[in-house]
Design an enzyme around this catalytic site. Sequence first.
Site, PDB file in Angstrom:
ATOM      1  N   TRP A  39      12.736  52.492  26.711  1.00  0.00           N
ATOM      2  CA  TRP A  39      13.482  51.524  27.517  1.00  0.00           C
ATOM      3  C   TRP A  39      13.789  52.107  28.892  1.00  0.00           C
ATOM      4  O   TRP A  39      14.171  53.274  29.021  1.00  0.00           O
ATOM      5  CB  TRP A  39      14.796  51.170  26.825  1.00  0.00           C
ATOM      6  CG  TRP A  39      15.782  50.498  27.732  1.00  0.00           C
ATOM      7  CD1 TRP A  39      16.723  51.101  28.533  1.00  0.00           C
ATOM      8  CD2 TRP A  39      15.926  49.099  27.959  1.00  0.00           C
ATOM      9  NE1 TRP A  39      17.435  50.170  29.240  1.00  0.00           N
ATOM     10  CE2 TRP A  39      16.962  48.925  28.901  1.00  0.00           C
ATOM     11  CE3 TRP A  39      15.276  47.973  27.461  1.00  0.00           C
ATOM     12  CZ2 TRP A  39      17.370  47.669  29.349  1.00  0.00           C
ATOM     13  CZ3 TRP A  39      15.687  46.722  27.907  1.00  0.00           C
ATOM     14  CH2 TRP A  39      16.722  46.582  28.834  1.00  0.00           C
ATOM     15  N   ASN A  41      15.909  51.007  32.707  1.00  0.00           N
ATOM     16  CA  ASN A  41      16.571  50.043  33.585  1.00  0.00           C
ATOM     17  C   ASN A  41      16.771  50.647  34.975  1.00  0.00           C
ATOM     18  O   ASN A  41      15.781  51.026  35.599  1.00  0.00           O
ATOM     19  CB  ASN A  41      17.825  49.431  32.965  1.00  0.00           C
ATOM     20  CG  ASN A  41      18.894  50.376  32.517  1.00  0.00           C
ATOM     21  OD1 ASN A  41      18.741  51.036  31.490  1.00  0.00           O
ATOM     22  ND2 ASN A  41      20.008  50.435  33.235  1.00  0.00           N
ATOM     23  N   ASP A  42      17.969  50.750  35.502  1.00  0.00           N
ATOM     24  CA  ASP A  42      18.204  51.019  36.924  1.00  0.00           C
ATOM     25  C   ASP A  42      17.404  52.194  37.494  1.00  0.00           C
ATOM     26  O   ASP A  42      17.350  53.266  36.887  1.00  0.00           O
ATOM     27  CB  ASP A  42      19.679  51.349  37.164  1.00  0.00           C
ATOM     28  CG  ASP A  42      20.626  50.306  36.642  1.00  0.00           C
ATOM     29  OD1 ASP A  42      20.169  49.283  36.114  1.00  0.00           O
ATOM     30  OD2 ASP A  42      21.846  50.530  36.748  1.00  0.00           O
ATOM     31  N   GLN A  60      17.252  55.050  34.569  1.00  0.00           N
ATOM     32  CA  GLN A  60      17.965  54.971  33.307  1.00  0.00           C
ATOM     33  C   GLN A  60      16.948  54.831  32.179  1.00  0.00           C
ATOM     34  O   GLN A  60      16.100  53.932  32.208  1.00  0.00           O
ATOM     35  CB  GLN A  60      18.922  53.786  33.323  1.00  0.00           C
ATOM     36  CG  GLN A  60      20.055  53.925  34.332  1.00  0.00           C
ATOM     37  CD  GLN A  60      21.050  54.996  33.912  1.00  0.00           C
ATOM     38  OE1 GLN A  60      21.923  54.759  33.088  1.00  0.00           O
ATOM     39  NE2 GLN A  60      20.912  56.190  34.469  1.00  0.00           N
ATOM     40  N   SER A 103      23.861  55.711  36.056  1.00  0.00           N
ATOM     41  CA  SER A 103      23.210  55.650  37.363  1.00  0.00           C
ATOM     42  C   SER A 103      23.890  56.520  38.409  1.00  0.00           C
ATOM     43  O   SER A 103      25.098  56.774  38.357  1.00  0.00           O
ATOM     44  CB  SER A 103      23.157  54.202  37.855  1.00  0.00           C
ATOM     45  OG  SER A 103      22.206  53.464  37.130  1.00  0.00           O
ATOM     46  N   ARG A 170      31.669  53.729  38.408  1.00  0.00           N
ATOM     47  CA  ARG A 170      30.322  54.267  38.245  1.00  0.00           C
ATOM     48  C   ARG A 170      29.415  54.033  39.463  1.00  0.00           C
ATOM     49  O   ARG A 170      29.798  53.432  40.439  1.00  0.00           O
ATOM     50  CB  ARG A 170      29.664  53.662  37.007  1.00  0.00           C
ATOM     51  CG  ARG A 170      29.569  52.143  36.977  1.00  0.00           C
ATOM     52  CD  ARG A 170      28.934  51.683  35.655  1.00  0.00           C
ATOM     53  NE  ARG A 170      28.962  50.234  35.494  1.00  0.00           N
ATOM     54  CZ  ARG A 170      29.969  49.561  34.954  1.00  0.00           C
ATOM     55  NH1 ARG A 170      31.049  50.195  34.529  1.00  0.00           N
ATOM     56  NH2 ARG A 170      29.909  48.244  34.826  1.00  0.00           N
ATOM     57  N   ASP A 171      28.192  54.541  39.300  1.00  0.00           N
ATOM     58  CA  ASP A 171      27.052  54.300  40.191  1.00  0.00           C
ATOM     59  C   ASP A 171      27.247  54.877  41.594  1.00  0.00           C
ATOM     60  O   ASP A 171      27.128  54.167  42.605  1.00  0.00           O
ATOM     61  CB  ASP A 171      26.754  52.799  40.288  1.00  0.00           C
ATOM     62  CG  ASP A 171      26.569  52.138  38.932  1.00  0.00           C
ATOM     63  OD1 ASP A 171      26.243  52.863  37.976  1.00  0.00           O
ATOM     64  OD2 ASP A 171      26.752  50.913  38.833  1.00  0.00           O
ATOM     65  N   GLU A 223      28.296  46.316  40.471  1.00  0.00           N
ATOM     66  CA  GLU A 223      27.573  47.512  40.049  1.00  0.00           C
ATOM     67  C   GLU A 223      26.667  47.993  41.184  1.00  0.00           C
ATOM     68  O   GLU A 223      26.418  47.284  42.151  1.00  0.00           O
ATOM     69  CB  GLU A 223      26.713  47.239  38.806  1.00  0.00           C
ATOM     70  CG  GLU A 223      27.500  46.994  37.540  1.00  0.00           C
ATOM     71  CD  GLU A 223      26.612  46.961  36.304  1.00  0.00           C
ATOM     72  OE1 GLU A 223      26.978  47.615  35.316  1.00  0.00           O
ATOM     73  OE2 GLU A 223      25.560  46.285  36.325  1.00  0.00           O
ATOM     74  N   TRP A 311      19.274  41.156  32.903  1.00  0.00           N
ATOM     75  CA  TRP A 311      20.032  41.533  31.708  1.00  0.00           C
ATOM     76  C   TRP A 311      20.171  40.385  30.705  1.00  0.00           C
ATOM     77  O   TRP A 311      20.458  40.619  29.534  1.00  0.00           O
ATOM     78  CB  TRP A 311      21.407  42.055  32.101  1.00  0.00           C
ATOM     79  CG  TRP A 311      21.395  43.479  32.557  1.00  0.00           C
ATOM     80  CD1 TRP A 311      21.616  43.954  33.821  1.00  0.00           C
ATOM     81  CD2 TRP A 311      21.149  44.637  31.750  1.00  0.00           C
ATOM     82  NE1 TRP A 311      21.517  45.322  33.858  1.00  0.00           N
ATOM     83  CE2 TRP A 311      21.235  45.772  32.590  1.00  0.00           C
ATOM     84  CE3 TRP A 311      20.857  44.831  30.395  1.00  0.00           C
ATOM     85  CZ2 TRP A 311      21.046  47.074  32.123  1.00  0.00           C
ATOM     86  CZ3 TRP A 311      20.667  46.131  29.930  1.00  0.00           C
ATOM     87  CH2 TRP A 311      20.761  47.233  30.784  1.00  0.00           C
TER      88      TRP A 311
END
Length: 532
Positions: A39, A41-42, A60, A103, A170-171, A223, A311
């Site tokens: 998997w 993602n970002d 990610q 992230s 976060r991020d 985000e 998502w």
Amino acid sequence: MLLQAFLFLLAGFAAKISASMTNETSDRPLVHFTPNKGWMNDPNGLWYDEKDAKWHLYFQYNPNDTVWGTPLFWGHATSDDLTNWEDQPIAIAPKRNDSGAFSGSMVVDYNNTSGFFNDTIDPRQRCVAIWTYNTPESEEQYISYSLDGGYTFTEYQKNPVLAANSTQFRDPKVFWYEPSQKWIMTAAKSQDYKIEIYSSDDLKSWKLESAFANEGFLGYQYECPGLIEVPTEQDPSKSYWVMFISINPGAPAGGSFNQYFVGSFNGTHFEAFDNQSRVVDFGKDYYALQTFFNTDPTYGSALGIAWASNWEYSAFVPTNPWRSSMSLVRKFSLNTEYQANPETELINLKAEPILNISNAGPWSRFATNTTLTKANSYNVDLSNSTGTLEFELVYAVNTTQTISKSVFADLSLWFKGLEDPEEYLRMGFEVSASSFFLDRGNSKVKFVKENPYFTNRMSVNNQPFKSENDLSYYKVYGLLDQNILELYFNDGDVVSTNTYFMTTGNALGSVNMTTGVDNLFYIDKFQVREVK
């Protein structure tokens, strides 16, 4: 007996329907990065190694499944040309199985402000990752440094460098601000709708300077923020600051999306020029955009890449043994003369795809200087296609034509499968709505048919890029890559990214251009090129 016969007939009908649909598609994109398995993602930690002329992409990553889950790692890939990517071993791992290396970003600490490096490490390879350590109890900002040019990392012993007693913080995206000689971080207080701005001398101690809060679409949470100076198209020596903010869930079209604000930055505060929330990409599959810390100047100073999924349905996308792809890398500029409508010009983010293809076929031009009618549709044979191709279409609308609002006055492109032409993409322009539309629902893949969040039909408003001699001209460039479509309108003033899925092996076999009205559309140019 009648009941038994009916049940037998019903069972046969159900079996026939089931046989006409497929659960998975294994056709992997050729020019969009996908992980070998697992998997993704970002995108994270984008940077350019000036010493080795190598681009780095982190992301990610869950190598243990094809759905999001902990432990979550930083995957890693490298490229020589921003198009062809090579998988690398995992770069950053969390400390616990119920945690994640969430992230973040990468910087090159040329001047060793952190003190992590000695003279044996080339200044161009002194990279430091700033990332979120997520546990069920908190989200805190960590740093890790690399002594081998970004392939392996050592965690700073005094982490965290920034904490807020929160599970929704976060991020971090960090850059060097030359006027103040400081590092600047943007980080999301996600569910407070705040993008906090911090400064630091050494990447270890951070001071809160300001917050950009409650602006634009709020959705459920903010985000993946980013703040970058973007040059103008009209004068590349002039630039403005752009704040990117991702929203998930709660996008206007459902699920996740990216918005941006144009303004100024003085080293501590970002101030938007207006209260407009602008959309980065009008498709369903473009999220968590991140820009590169540094670049090769020949490509431009503002480059970015995004996660090409949504998502709402990303966990169900019918690919195996991987899930998700990245968008193409895009070069960004600001069009200060964007004609939003006949009376108003705005500052607008412009995107140009970076696509380095050494083995593309020649452009085949299929229509030039032609007026389209219902009788003279164009059919393009793509029987040797790999499933990846580019097209360019420049067309004009005859403004002297009077068309009833009750008539669907369209120019349509039909991209049909070779093995099964009943699977196809339809896209095109309709005059009354002044919008370009896409229909991605004509597939026998079960996910496409049954997932209610995978919106089959969508559109984006288009304005002409020029008008002359009673003709209003429009332009679209498209890249179809196995299961992802990127559309760039009027040289990237408007962009739309969407995934699509056809039965495994059913590569694109033909393109048909049609219209429902006579003498309304003038085709200036239509050409196609296969990517092998």
